[in-house]
Design an enzyme around this catalytic site. Structure first.
Site, short mmCIF file in Angstrom:
data_model
loop_
_atom_site.label_atom_id
_atom_site.label_comp_id
_atom_site.label_asym_id
_atom_site.label_seq_id
_atom_site.Cartn_x
_atom_site.Cartn_y
_atom_site.Cartn_z
N GLU A 1 6.97 -1.20 -4.03
CA GLU A 1 8.07 -2.09 -3.64
C GLU A 1 7.89 -3.53 -4.10
OE1 GLU A 1 8.87 -1.83 0.54
OE2 GLU A 1 9.42 0.29 0.45
N GLU B 1 8.80 7.40 0.35
CA GLU B 1 8.86 6.93 1.73
C GLU B 1 10.25 7.19 2.29
OE1 GLU B 1 7.57 2.92 2.59
OE2 GLU B 1 5.88 3.06 1.19
C1 FCB Z 1 8.00 0.00 3.42
C2 FCB Z 1 6.54 -0.21 3.10
C3 FCB Z 1 5.61 0.50 4.04
C4 FCB Z 1 6.10 0.42 5.47
C5 FCB Z 1 7.52 0.91 5.55
C6 FCB Z 1 8.07 0.93 6.96
O1 FCB Z 1 8.71 -1.08 2.97
O2 FCB Z 1 6.26 0.19 1.79
O3 FCB Z 1 4.32 -0.04 3.89
O4 FCB Z 1 5.97 -0.87 5.91
O5 FCB Z 1 8.33 0.09 4.77
#
Ligand code: FCB
Length: 440
Positions: free
Chosen positions: A166, A347
């Protein structure tokens, strides 16, 4: 609707990152990272929480690997801590730091779980921050050297590498809003940082191709579908520019070899970023990758004046609206606009108000509903032709949620921080059956 069945070889997974779970902040020669510094500044994190101990995964990794095996995980996404490998961000690698990841990788191998290793999940060595951090172009070269050292040491065991987690969050939270390390509020610096993060990614891809590294490699982007709140030309234009900053800035440079013109025009020719782009940079940034990792949490609704609104229920994370169709929209959009590059969701998840009851259960039914709905959207995207290989729940374990500390619980597995005992939440039991059946 009948049962949903995913492809037989679908990579059911879960994700974590080093600073959020490892603890052992001073062990085996680990250096300081920007998150050690930032979390120690009073008022920066909730309750003054730090990652000093976290989920103590550095010592309990074998137990955690057993839990992953019990769930039937096929893929585990974790990150490698740069300051464990290079305590000051440069020079000869610290063997004891590498040894931890060797043990972890051996443990995954023994349990038949495929590793997916992120090279940078925000824990920049503090020594590099002191030398300018991501505002300095040199940091991108330091990153490539670090990546090369990791490829050499661990490459035989890692089938998939992710470069930078990210980049947008570093830009926005670290340099625009300042609630993440290094805590700056400087828009002009922020987009120069974006460029250097992109450059670092490209240099690492080239290092893998040039050196001994095997395995596939790609970037990990959090993408946000941006929708106008009405169909006026003003809202449409505002949502389009918002999309430029949230998505196209990263996607276009990586996959098309150009930054979006509307964003460059908005930044202006005198911005540090635009002045910082050198001749070959976009060729480096767009070095061919093997896959793209997508992280999806929330949509963004943009009004005619460029501000944002919430349209859907908000999770415990105030920035997150629960909108499963956004998963479908963003996956199909990437395939439509950027071609059939293999995708992985690295994620997806939410924090829920989890409590441990006397009989050792954690009733996180909200997480089950959320994951079921988002997996249903991902399945629809696969049916529509999206080459999605795998899906990783954020997160395997409750962990240090950055400035929110330990209050938000994002895990499939509950961590009782007082004792470091792990308890499978109801969602973990549910996920195990989904994996066993290949769907639900
Ligand atoms: C993302 C991050 C991860 C965690 C989630 C909730 O942005 O990559 O580390 O904080 O959000």
């Amino acid at each position: 609707a009948g049962p949903l069945r995913f492809p037989r070889d679908f990579g059911w997974g879960a994700a974590t990152s080093a600073y959020q779970i490892e603890g052992a902040a001073k062990e085996d020669g680990r250096g300081e990272s920007v998150w050690d510094t930032f979390s120690r500044v009073p008022g920066r994190t909730r309750n003054g929480d730090t990652g000093d101990v976290a989920a103590d995964h550095y010592h309990r990794y074998a137990e955690d690997l057993d839990l992953m095996r019990d769930l039937g995980l096929r893929s585990y996404r974790f990150s490698i801590s740069w300051p464990r490998v290079q305590p000051d961000g440069t020079g000869a690698p610290n063997q004891r730091g590498l040894d931890f990841y060797r043990r972890l990788l051996d443990g995954l191998h023994e349990r038949g779980i495929a590793p997916m290793a992120t090279l940078f999940h925000w824990d920049l060595p503090q020594a590099l921050q002191d030398a300018g951090g991501w505002e300095s172009r040199d940091t991108a070269h330091r990153f490539a050297d670090y990546a090369d050292a990791v490829f050499t040491a661990l490459g035989d065991r890692v089938p998939v590498w992710l470069t930078i987690n990210e980049p947008k969050t570093v830009v926005q939270n670290g340099y625009l809003m300042g609630h993440h390390a290094p805590g700056r509020q400087d828009p002009d610096a922020a987009y120069l940082v974006a460029h250097h993060l992109q450059l670092a990614h490209g240099l690492a891809v080239r290092a893998l191709r040039a050196g001994n590294g095997t395995g596939r490699i790609g970037p990990a982007l959090n993408l946000h579908p941006c929708y106008p709140t009405d169909d006026s030309p003003e809202a449409t234009a505002a949502a389009r520019l918002y999309d430029g900053y949230e998505n196209r800035l990263y996607l276009d440079s990586l996959l098309k070899g150009s930054y979006p013109q509307d964003v460059l025009a908005d930044l202006g020719p005198q911005s540090r970023m635009v002045r910082g782009i050198r001749d070959d940079d976009l060729a480096v940034i767009s070095s061919p990758v093997d896959l793209l990792a997508v992280q999806y949490y929330t949509p963004i609704y943009v009004t005619a004046d460029g501000s944002t609104e919430h349209r859907w229920p908000t999770s415990e994370a105030g920035w997150q609206q629960i909108y499963p169709d956004g998963m479908y929209d963003i996956l199909t959009r990437v395939t439509r606009d950027y071609g059939p590059i293999p995708l992985t969701v690295t994620e997806n998840g939410l924090p829920t108000p989890d409590t441990l009851t006397g009989d050792d259960t954690v009733d996180d039914s909200g997480r089950i509903t959320f994951l079921r709905d988002h997996l249903t959207a991902a399945h629809r995207a696969i049916s529509a032709g999206v080459p999605l290989e795998s899906f990783h729940v954020w997160s395997m374990l409750d962990n240090f949620e950055w400035d929110e500390g330990y209050d938000q619980r994002w895990g499939l597995v509950y961590v009782d921080y007082a004792t470091q005992r792990r308890v499978l939440k109801r969602s973990a039991h549910w996920y195990r059956s989904v994996i066993a059946e290949g769907g639900f």
